[in-house]
Design a protein around this motif. Structure first.
Motif, PDB file in Angstrom:
ATOM      1  N   ILE A  64     -10.881  -6.541  -2.953  1.00  0.00           N
ATOM      2  CA  ILE A  64      -9.896  -6.212  -1.926  1.00  0.00           C
ATOM      3  C   ILE A  64      -8.507  -6.341  -2.553  1.00  0.00           C
ATOM      4  O   ILE A  64      -8.139  -7.426  -3.017  1.00  0.00           O
ATOM      5  CB  ILE A  64     -10.008  -7.155  -0.705  1.00  0.00           C
ATOM      6  N   PRO A  65      -7.722  -5.261  -2.581  1.00  0.00           N
ATOM      7  CA  PRO A  65      -6.414  -5.326  -3.227  1.00  0.00           C
ATOM      8  C   PRO A  65      -5.418  -6.160  -2.418  1.00  0.00           C
ATOM      9  O   PRO A  65      -5.596  -6.398  -1.222  1.00  0.00           O
ATOM     10  CB  PRO A  65      -5.974  -3.860  -3.269  1.00  0.00           C
ATOM     11  N   LEU A  66      -4.376  -6.575  -3.091  1.00  0.00           N
ATOM     12  CA  LEU A  66      -3.276  -7.281  -2.455  1.00  0.00           C
ATOM     13  C   LEU A  66      -2.394  -6.241  -1.761  1.00  0.00           C
ATOM     14  O   LEU A  66      -1.855  -5.343  -2.414  1.00  0.00           O
ATOM     15  CB  LEU A  66      -2.471  -8.044  -3.508  1.00  0.00           C
ATOM     16  N   VAL A  67      -2.300  -6.340  -0.443  1.00  0.00           N
ATOM     17  CA  VAL A  67      -1.508  -5.383   0.328  1.00  0.00           C
ATOM     18  C   VAL A  67      -0.547  -6.161   1.226  1.00  0.00           C
ATOM     19  O   VAL A  67      -0.918  -7.167   1.832  1.00  0.00           O
ATOM     20  CB  VAL A  67      -2.402  -4.469   1.205  1.00  0.00           C
ATOM     21  N   VAL A  68       0.698  -5.668   1.293  1.00  0.00           N
ATOM     22  CA  VAL A  68       1.699  -6.264   2.182  1.00  0.00           C
ATOM     23  C   VAL A  68       2.225  -5.198   3.140  1.00  0.00           C
ATOM     24  O   VAL A  68       2.208  -4.007   2.843  1.00  0.00           O
ATOM     25  CB  VAL A  68       2.880  -6.880   1.403  1.00  0.00           C
ATOM     26  N   GLY A  75       6.257  -0.184   6.625  1.00  0.00           N
ATOM     27  CA  GLY A  75       5.360   0.462   5.670  1.00  0.00           C
ATOM     28  C   GLY A  75       4.458  -0.559   4.989  1.00  0.00           C
ATOM     29  O   GLY A  75       4.767  -1.739   4.922  1.00  0.00           O
ATOM     30  N   ALA A  76       3.335  -0.080   4.495  1.00  0.00           N
ATOM     31  CA  ALA A  76       2.391  -0.945   3.778  1.00  0.00           C
ATOM     32  C   ALA A  76       2.350  -0.523   2.322  1.00  0.00           C
ATOM     33  O   ALA A  76       2.561   0.646   1.992  1.00  0.00           O
ATOM     34  CB  ALA A  76       1.001  -0.848   4.389  1.00  0.00           C
ATOM     35  N   ARG A  77       2.044  -1.492   1.461  1.00  0.00           N
ATOM     36  CA  ARG A  77       2.005  -1.195   0.035  1.00  0.00           C
ATOM     37  C   ARG A  77       1.012  -2.125  -0.653  1.00  0.00           C
ATOM     38  O   ARG A  77       1.011  -3.325  -0.423  1.00  0.00           O
ATOM     39  CB  ARG A  77       3.395  -1.396  -0.540  1.00  0.00           C
ATOM     40  N   ALA A  78       0.172  -1.512  -1.495  1.00  0.00           N
ATOM     41  CA  ALA A  78      -0.678  -2.304  -2.377  1.00  0.00           C
ATOM     42  C   ALA A  78       0.201  -2.736  -3.541  1.00  0.00           C
ATOM     43  O   ALA A  78       0.920  -1.919  -4.123  1.00  0.00           O
ATOM     44  CB  ALA A  78      -1.855  -1.470  -2.868  1.00  0.00           C
ATOM     45  N   VAL A  83       5.385  -5.510  -8.935  1.00  0.00           N
ATOM     46  CA  VAL A  83       6.069  -4.997  -7.752  1.00  0.00           C
ATOM     47  C   VAL A  83       5.962  -6.021  -6.630  1.00  0.00           C
ATOM     48  O   VAL A  83       4.877  -6.470  -6.285  1.00  0.00           O
ATOM     49  CB  VAL A  83       5.449  -3.664  -7.285  1.00  0.00           C
ATOM     50  N   VAL A  84       7.099  -6.410  -6.079  1.00  0.00           N
ATOM     51  CA  VAL A  84       7.115  -7.305  -4.931  1.00  0.00           C
ATOM     52  C   VAL A  84       8.031  -6.685  -3.894  1.00  0.00           C
ATOM     53  O   VAL A  84       9.227  -6.552  -4.124  1.00  0.00           O
ATOM     54  CB  VAL A  84       7.626  -8.713  -5.310  1.00  0.00           C
ATOM     55  N   GLY A  85       7.463  -6.279  -2.779  1.00  0.00           N
ATOM     56  CA  GLY A  85       8.282  -5.731  -1.715  1.00  0.00           C
ATOM     57  C   GLY A  85       7.661  -4.527  -1.058  1.00  0.00           C
ATOM     58  O   GLY A  85       6.628  -4.028  -1.483  1.00  0.00           O
ATOM     59  N   GLY A  86       8.290  -4.122   0.020  1.00  0.00           N
ATOM     60  CA  GLY A  86       7.822  -2.984   0.783  1.00  0.00           C
ATOM     61  C   GLY A  86       8.268  -1.662   0.186  1.00  0.00           C
ATOM     62  O   GLY A  86       9.031  -1.630  -0.796  1.00  0.00           O
ATOM     63  N   PRO A  87       7.836  -0.548   0.796  1.00  0.00           N
ATOM     64  CA  PRO A  87       8.194   0.781   0.296  1.00  0.00           C
ATOM     65  C   PRO A  87       9.706   1.032   0.275  1.00  0.00           C
ATOM     66  O   PRO A  87      10.192   1.785  -0.555  1.00  0.00           O
ATOM     67  CB  PRO A  87       7.502   1.731   1.271  1.00  0.00           C
TER      68      PRO A  87
END
Length: 111
Positions: A64-68, A75-78, A83-87
């Motif tokens: 399961i990938p790390l998604v925020v 917005g969501a981002r794997a 990379v740390v942060g949203g789109p």
């Protein structure tokens, strides 16, 4: 090698839920943040179950990938390792996946 202790715990859960029925496949979800090596986990499974009621069963590991989810833009981002942060570039995020360690299903042997 924490994979051995993880497998021992999974085996206890599986044995309890299988209620004496033979198990063919155990499917688990493992989040990225668990820092588990899938191949090591599968090898550890074979060692842990070798002489017990789960001998011969196969452990299938679903990563399961790390998604925020970005609290600023929604917005969501794997996330990759750098990379740390949203789109939108905001670092105001909420973790939505990546911490899982879950027995997803058991496949029992047909009688």
């Amino acid at each position: 090698m924490h994979e051995l202790s993880i497998c021992a715990s999974i085996a206890r859960i599986v044995e309890e839920h299988a209620e004496g029925r033979p198990v063919e496949v155990v499917r688990i979800d493992v989040g990225h943040l668990r820092q588990v090596v899938p191949e090591t986990l599968r090898s550890s499974w074979e060692l842990v179950v070798a002489d017990g009621p789960l001998a011969g069963s196969v452990l299938e590991v679903n990563h399961i990938p790390l998604v925020v989810r970005c609290d600023a833009c929604g917005g969501a981002r794997a996330l990759g390792s750098r990379v740390v942060g949203g789109p939108c570039g905001s670092t105001d995020v909420t973790l939505t996946s990546g911490e899982e360690l879950l027995v997803r299903s058991l496949e029992l042997v047909d009688a």
